[in-house]
Design an enzyme around this catalytic site. Structure first.
Site, mmCIF file in Angstrom:
data_model
loop_
_atom_site.group_PDB
_atom_site.id
_atom_site.type_symbol
_atom_site.label_atom_id
_atom_site.label_comp_id
_atom_site.label_asym_id
_atom_site.label_seq_id
_atom_site.Cartn_x
_atom_site.Cartn_y
_atom_site.Cartn_z
ATOM 1 N N ASP A 84 -35.604 -32.615 -20.841
ATOM 2 C CA ASP A 84 -36.646 -32.787 -21.842
ATOM 3 C C ASP A 84 -37.740 -33.725 -21.348
ATOM 4 O O ASP A 84 -37.640 -34.292 -20.254
ATOM 5 C CB ASP A 84 -36.012 -33.306 -23.139
ATOM 6 C CG ASP A 84 -36.673 -32.733 -24.374
ATOM 7 O OD1 ASP A 84 -37.854 -32.345 -24.304
ATOM 8 O OD2 ASP A 84 -36.009 -32.672 -25.435
ATOM 9 N N GLU A 120 -38.794 -28.851 -19.480
ATOM 10 C CA GLU A 120 -39.706 -28.867 -20.627
ATOM 11 C C GLU A 120 -41.162 -28.890 -20.166
ATOM 12 O O GLU A 120 -42.065 -28.672 -20.962
ATOM 13 C CB GLU A 120 -39.434 -30.088 -21.492
ATOM 14 C CG GLU A 120 -38.046 -30.137 -22.073
ATOM 15 C CD GLU A 120 -37.769 -29.001 -23.032
ATOM 16 O OE1 GLU A 120 -38.240 -29.037 -24.180
ATOM 17 O OE2 GLU A 120 -37.075 -28.058 -22.620
ATOM 18 N N TRP A 121 -41.383 -29.207 -18.940
ATOM 19 C CA TRP A 121 -42.695 -29.109 -18.309
ATOM 20 C C TRP A 121 -43.027 -27.629 -18.185
ATOM 21 O O TRP A 121 -42.183 -26.877 -17.683
ATOM 22 C CB TRP A 121 -42.559 -29.767 -16.929
ATOM 23 C CG TRP A 121 -43.771 -29.943 -16.097
ATOM 24 C CD1 TRP A 121 -45.042 -30.106 -16.485
ATOM 25 C CD2 TRP A 121 -43.757 -30.029 -14.652
ATOM 26 N NE1 TRP A 121 -45.861 -30.281 -15.389
ATOM 27 C CE2 TRP A 121 -45.090 -30.235 -14.254
ATOM 28 C CE3 TRP A 121 -42.770 -29.946 -13.667
ATOM 29 C CZ2 TRP A 121 -45.453 -30.365 -12.921
ATOM 30 C CZ3 TRP A 121 -43.119 -30.081 -12.347
ATOM 31 C CH2 TRP A 121 -44.456 -30.289 -11.976
ATOM 32 N N PRO A 122 -44.115 -27.089 -18.684
ATOM 33 C CA PRO A 122 -45.375 -27.738 -19.040
ATOM 34 C C PRO A 122 -45.601 -27.955 -20.534
ATOM 35 O O PRO A 122 -46.753 -28.113 -20.944
ATOM 36 C CB PRO A 122 -46.387 -26.722 -18.535
ATOM 37 C CG PRO A 122 -45.735 -25.411 -18.858
ATOM 38 C CD PRO A 122 -44.263 -25.633 -18.622
ATOM 39 N N LEU A 123 -44.571 -27.944 -21.363
ATOM 40 C CA LEU A 123 -44.769 -28.043 -22.807
ATOM 41 C C LEU A 123 -45.639 -29.234 -23.195
ATOM 42 O O LEU A 123 -46.523 -29.125 -24.038
ATOM 43 C CB LEU A 123 -43.407 -28.148 -23.505
ATOM 44 C CG LEU A 123 -43.448 -28.284 -25.032
ATOM 45 C CD1 LEU A 123 -44.114 -27.070 -25.655
ATOM 46 C CD2 LEU A 123 -42.051 -28.468 -25.587
ATOM 47 N N ASP A 181 -39.739 -25.935 -30.444
ATOM 48 C CA ASP A 181 -38.328 -25.642 -30.698
ATOM 49 C C ASP A 181 -38.182 -24.410 -31.585
ATOM 50 O O ASP A 181 -39.029 -24.134 -32.437
ATOM 51 C CB ASP A 181 -37.662 -26.806 -31.438
ATOM 52 C CG ASP A 181 -37.348 -27.983 -30.540
ATOM 53 O OD1 ASP A 181 -37.467 -27.843 -29.312
ATOM 54 O OD2 ASP A 181 -36.984 -29.044 -31.067
#
Length: 248
Positions: free
Chosen positions: A157, A189-192, A216
């Site tokens: 994350d 979780e990159w590029p979120l 999510d």
């Protein structure tokens, strides 16, 4: 046990586009606890639905018994809220002793005995999104700990991290995972965290097996629809990079 929802929790790019470590050559399929159980740690009042080793053992049993394993769903994945709030004397992450009395190694052995694989959750920053210990400053220690436990997938994350250092953190954990010599699928979780900017997709492809594109998924059809709607409206970004969409 609560109704089992199995989803393709994150889909990889084509093999030629993502981290070339021999993993995620086909879409990664399995079960991830967050969608339904979130951060329920109240095992005293809700023992059948709390984040504990019992929950993942039950899910492994159901995946085999109901034919999900035969259909290609192979990962049983732990999300946030599994660790103790304190590292051990050697600086290693440890599972909450009340909810995981056997530890993660025992759980991994159980999941493997069913012909399945175990995924776990960590964070690139100093804390996880729920406030448990993150991996900042401990990338190699945590990678080796996961390898020693027999973990097969890491969902990493992006909370509690200076955004300017986020990419570097993901790269460093990728190197640390590879250094262990164990095959651990790396789900980023990159590029979120960079959706409002322009992510470095070249670096992301070289670093991660697959990655997170949007919010999510929650326990509702409207949540699933919102993710598919976002994906449909961002085809100009997604299509050139060979993405397919998945839920996480």
């Amino acid at each position: 046990i609560a109704v089992l929802l199995l989803v393709v929790f994150s889909l990889s790019c084509p093999a030629a586009e993502a981290l070339d470590n021999g993993l995620a050559l086909t879409p990664t399929m399995g079960w991830l606890h967050w969608e339904r159980f979130m951060c329920n740690i109240n095992c005293d009042k809700d023992p059948d639905n709390c984040i504990s080793e019992k929950l993942y053992m039950q899910m492994a049993d159901v995946m085999v018994k109901e034919g999900w394993k035969d259909a290609g769903y192979e990962y049983v994945c732990i999300d946030d809220c599994w660790p103790s709030h304190d590292r051990d004397a050697k600086g290693r992450l440890q599972a909450d002793p009340r909810r995981f009395p056997g530890g993660i190694k025992k759980l991994a052995d159980y999941v493997h005995s069913k012909g399945l694989k175990l995924g776990i959750y960590g964070d690139v920053g100093k804390n996880t999104c729920a406030g448990y210990p993150g991996s900042l400053g401990y990338y190699e220690v945590d990678a080796q700990t996961f390898a020693d436990w027999g973990v097969d997938l890491l969902k990493f994350d992006g909370c509690y991290m200076n955004w300017t250092l986020l990419g570097e953190g993901y790269v460093n954990m990728s190197k640390a995972l590879n250094k262990t010599g164990k095959s651990i699928l790396y789900s980023c979780e990159w590029p979120l965290a960079f959706l409002c900017l322009q992510p470095n997709y070249t670096a992301i492809r070289e670093t991660c097996n697959h990655w997170r594109n949007y919010a999510d998924v929650y326990d509702s059809w409207s949540s699933v629809k919102s993710i598919s709607d976002w994906t449909a409206s961002h085809q100009d970004i997604i299509v050139p990079r060979g993405w397919t969409w998945g839920l996480e």
